[in-house]
Design an enzyme around this catalytic site. Structure first.
Site, mmCIF file in Angstrom:
data_model
loop_
_atom_site.group_PDB
_atom_site.id
_atom_site.type_symbol
_atom_site.label_atom_id
_atom_site.label_comp_id
_atom_site.label_asym_id
_atom_site.label_seq_id
_atom_site.Cartn_x
_atom_site.Cartn_y
_atom_site.Cartn_z
ATOM 1 N N ASP A 8 0.875 -1.178 0.000
ATOM 2 C CA ASP A 8 0.000 0.000 0.000
ATOM 3 C C ASP A 8 0.911 1.225 0.000
ATOM 4 O O ASP A 8 2.139 1.106 -0.168
ATOM 5 C CB ASP A 8 -1.000 -0.035 1.170
ATOM 6 C CG ASP A 8 -0.356 0.238 2.531
ATOM 7 O OD1 ASP A 8 0.891 0.351 2.609
ATOM 8 O OD2 ASP A 8 -1.103 0.338 3.521
ATOM 9 N N CYS A 65 3.199 -3.058 3.974
ATOM 10 C CA CYS A 65 2.392 -1.888 4.308
ATOM 11 C C CYS A 65 3.153 -1.121 5.384
ATOM 12 O O CYS A 65 4.364 -1.315 5.539
ATOM 13 C CB CYS A 65 0.964 -2.264 4.701
ATOM 14 S SG CYS A 65 0.788 -3.322 6.155
ATOM 15 N N GLY A 66 2.470 -0.258 6.123
ATOM 16 C CA GLY A 66 3.183 0.528 7.127
ATOM 17 C C GLY A 66 3.742 -0.347 8.243
ATOM 18 O O GLY A 66 4.898 -0.225 8.626
ATOM 19 N N GLY A 68 2.930 -3.958 8.285
ATOM 20 C CA GLY A 68 2.890 -5.360 7.846
ATOM 21 C C GLY A 68 1.726 -6.125 8.459
ATOM 22 O O GLY A 68 1.409 -7.239 8.023
ATOM 23 N N ILE A 69 1.092 -5.537 9.446
ATOM 24 C CA ILE A 69 0.045 -6.267 10.193
ATOM 25 C C ILE A 69 -1.220 -6.442 9.345
ATOM 26 O O ILE A 69 -1.765 -7.545 9.232
ATOM 27 C CB ILE A 69 -0.283 -5.547 11.516
ATOM 28 C CG1 ILE A 69 0.939 -5.545 12.434
ATOM 29 C CG2 ILE A 69 -1.455 -6.229 12.214
ATOM 30 C CD1 ILE A 69 0.790 -4.636 13.667
ATOM 31 N N MET A 71 -1.583 -6.337 6.147
ATOM 32 C CA MET A 71 -1.301 -7.237 5.025
ATOM 33 C C MET A 71 -1.316 -8.692 5.484
ATOM 34 O O MET A 71 -1.871 -9.569 4.797
ATOM 35 C CB MET A 71 0.068 -6.920 4.416
ATOM 36 C CG MET A 71 0.095 -5.695 3.548
ATOM 37 S SD MET A 71 -0.903 -5.880 2.055
ATOM 38 C CE MET A 71 -0.221 -4.550 1.037
HETATM 39 C C1 RB5 Z 1 -1.831 2.809 6.526
HETATM 40 O O1 RB5 Z 1 -1.795 4.032 7.181
HETATM 41 C C2 RB5 Z 1 -1.576 1.678 7.476
HETATM 42 O O2 RB5 Z 1 -2.674 1.472 8.282
HETATM 43 C C3 RB5 Z 1 -1.191 0.433 6.726
HETATM 44 O O3 RB5 Z 1 -0.078 0.685 5.921
HETATM 45 C C4 RB5 Z 1 -0.836 -0.776 7.548
HETATM 46 O O4 RB5 Z 1 0.110 -0.466 8.522
HETATM 47 C C5 RB5 Z 1 -1.984 -1.527 8.091
HETATM 48 O O5 RB5 Z 1 -1.835 -2.544 8.785
#
Ligand code: RB5
Length: 142
Positions: A8, A65-66, A68-69, A71
């Site tokens: 993301d 993602c920010g 990884g959780i 995702m």
């Molecule tokens: C985006 O701000 C963030 O929520 C996303 O990248 C991720 O960390 C979600 O788990």
């Protein structure tokens, strides 16, 4: 190796660094997006990567993602997907050997690019142990 990678907005820059690194190694990479740092929804890209693994078009996947959780939560909803959230080399090696993880998830706001590339190399370079006890344990949830 045939690989699928997605991110993301939080993982966009790190994804580009990982792709460049893996291309140097000669891997075949399908980049499912996102394609800019504009805000977007990580489950869309988790699904695109897991679809490629489930269809056999990719052997392993990487999702960033920010944290990884998100995702990892989204990817693990898909049958046959064993997504591991890893921010250290020990866990990365163990999840390939013990869990036969087929998706690596990382948080670009958690690890720097140097460690992230080391984790990626460990994930791709470590085979599943093929031990019966690990196969049995995986069969409970796969
Ligand atoms: C985006 O701000 C963030 O929520 C996303 O990248 C991720 O960390 C979600 O788990």
């Amino acid at each position: 190796m045939k690989l699928a990678i997605g991110c993301d907005h939080g993982g966009y820059e790190l994804k580009n660094e990982i792709i460049a690194h893996l291309q140097e190694q000669g891997h075949r990479i399908t980049d499912v997006g996102c394609d800019s740092p504009a805000s977007c929804d990580y489950p869309i890209y988790a699904k695109k990567v897991t679809d490629l693994i489930r269809s056999g078009e990719a052997e392993l996947g990487i999702l960033i993602c920010g944290t990884g959780i998100g995702m990892s939560m989204a990817a693990n909803k898909e049958p046959g997907i064993r997504a591991a959230l890893c921010h250290d080399v020990f866990s990365t090696k163990a999840t390939r050997e013990h869990n036969d993880a087929n998706v690596l998830c990382m948080g670009a706001r958690v690890v720097g690019p140097g460690l992230a590339l080391m984790i990626v190399d460990t994930f791709l370079g470590t085979p599943f142990s093929e031990d019966e006890r690990h196969k049995r344990r995986i069969s409970y949830y796969s």
